[in-house]
Design a protein around this motif. Structure first.
Motif, PDB file in Angstrom:
ATOM      1  N   CYS A 215       2.697   1.780  -3.354  1.00 34.25           N
ATOM      2  CA  CYS A 215       1.781   2.334  -4.366  1.00 34.25           C
ATOM      3  C   CYS A 215       1.518   3.812  -4.111  1.00 34.25           C
ATOM      4  O   CYS A 215       1.452   4.613  -5.053  1.00 34.25           O
TER       5      CYS A 215
ATOM      6  N   SER B 179       0.828  -1.213   0.000  1.00 34.91           N
ATOM      7  CA  SER B 179       0.000   0.000   0.000  1.00 34.91           C
ATOM      8  C   SER B 179       0.859   1.259   0.000  1.00 34.91           C
ATOM      9  O   SER B 179       0.600   2.205  -0.766  1.00 34.91           O
TER      10      SER B 179
ATOM     11  N   ALA C 221       2.297   7.056  -6.488  1.00 38.50           N
ATOM     12  CA  ALA C 221       1.118   7.783  -6.963  1.00 38.50           C
ATOM     13  C   ALA C 221       1.100   9.252  -6.555  1.00 38.50           C
ATOM     14  O   ALA C 221       0.176   9.986  -6.931  1.00 38.50           O
TER      15      ALA C 221
ATOM     16  N   LEU D 290       7.580  -2.000  -3.862  1.00 41.45           N
ATOM     17  CA  LEU D 290       6.551  -2.728  -4.612  1.00 41.45           C
ATOM     18  C   LEU D 290       7.099  -4.040  -5.156  1.00 41.45           C
ATOM     19  O   LEU D 290       6.437  -5.081  -5.077  1.00 41.45           O
TER      20      LEU D 290
END
Length: 231
Positions: free
Chosen positions: A93, A90, A97, A200
């Motif tokens: 990401c 999480s 982002a 990731l």
């Protein structure tokens, strides 16, 4: 035969040795990314550091549990590893982002909250002077320590003659250096991309470890005394 008890045990041991290496990579890269931005204390990067620390600890538990085929330790290992996977995936990401406006907001808040010594360190490191907050189409010139002795290059000072107290200020037109907002934001962007990409990528190895541990936990050691297991 691969897939049997011995293969699962060796795979889990090898994977946990990899986790030890990965944990140091996560901690080192995240700490370097956090330090490179100087004025920002990014909570997302701090979470990746925490994931690296917990991954190091749980990999030690995994090594002991795999070598001894300890049911309780393997169960605890599976649960914690899955939680680390969820958090790390999480946060990675989220790091990838982050958009430009969020990046500028974090950087400007970090500059405002930093002490003058930290701001001076950033100015010296990046060879810049001051900070312009350019969010929402407006430019706000933030406070900064004197740039009289800050160098843009080894030969060029921000302030010509390095003696003017008014150079590189809001109303001054005399300054050889650019403001620090762009280099700091670029350092943050590189840090977010690097930390997010590494986090990731290695998060998927953790879900692999979860399934190998689950399979290994239910396998029976062929060398074990069956009678002792039934007591």
């Amino acid at each position: 035969m691969c897939g049997g008890f011995t293969c699962s045990k060796n795979s889990l041991l090898a994977l946990n040795i990899l986790y030890v290496v990965v944990s140091f990579i996560l901690i080192g890269v995240a700490a370097a990314a956090k330090a490179a931005s100087f004025v920002t204390s990014v909570s997302l990067v701090s979470v990746i550091i925490a994931c690296g620390v917990f991954l190091l600890l749980i990999s030690i538990v995994g090594l002991i549990g795999a070598s001894k085929h300890h049911q309780v330790m393997l169960f605890f290992y599976m649960i914690v590893l899955f939680i680390i996977f969820i958090i790390q995936f999480s946060v990675a990401c989220a790091c990838l982002a982050i958009n430009e406006n969020q990046e500028k907001l974090v950087a400007s808040k970090g500059w405002n909250l930093s002490a003058d010594t930290t701001r001076m360190d950033a100015q010296i490191f990046f060879g810049c002077c001051g900070y312009n907050d350019t969010r929402n189409g407006t430019v706000i010139y933030l406070d900064h320590p004197s740039c009289a002795y800050v160098k843009k290059t080894p030969e060029i000072f921000c302030c010509p003659g390095n003696e003017s107290k008014d150079c590189c200020t809001k109303n001054s037109t005399v300054c050889n250096c650019d403001t620090c907002d762009k280099p700091i934001q670029e350092a943050m962007l590189r840090g977010f991309n690097l930390v997010g990409g590494i986090g990731l990528f290695f998060s998927f190895t953790e879900i692999l470890g979860f399934f190998i541990a689950k399979r290994y936990r239910y396998q029976i050691d062929p060398r074990a005394n069956i009678q002792s297991l039934l007591r």
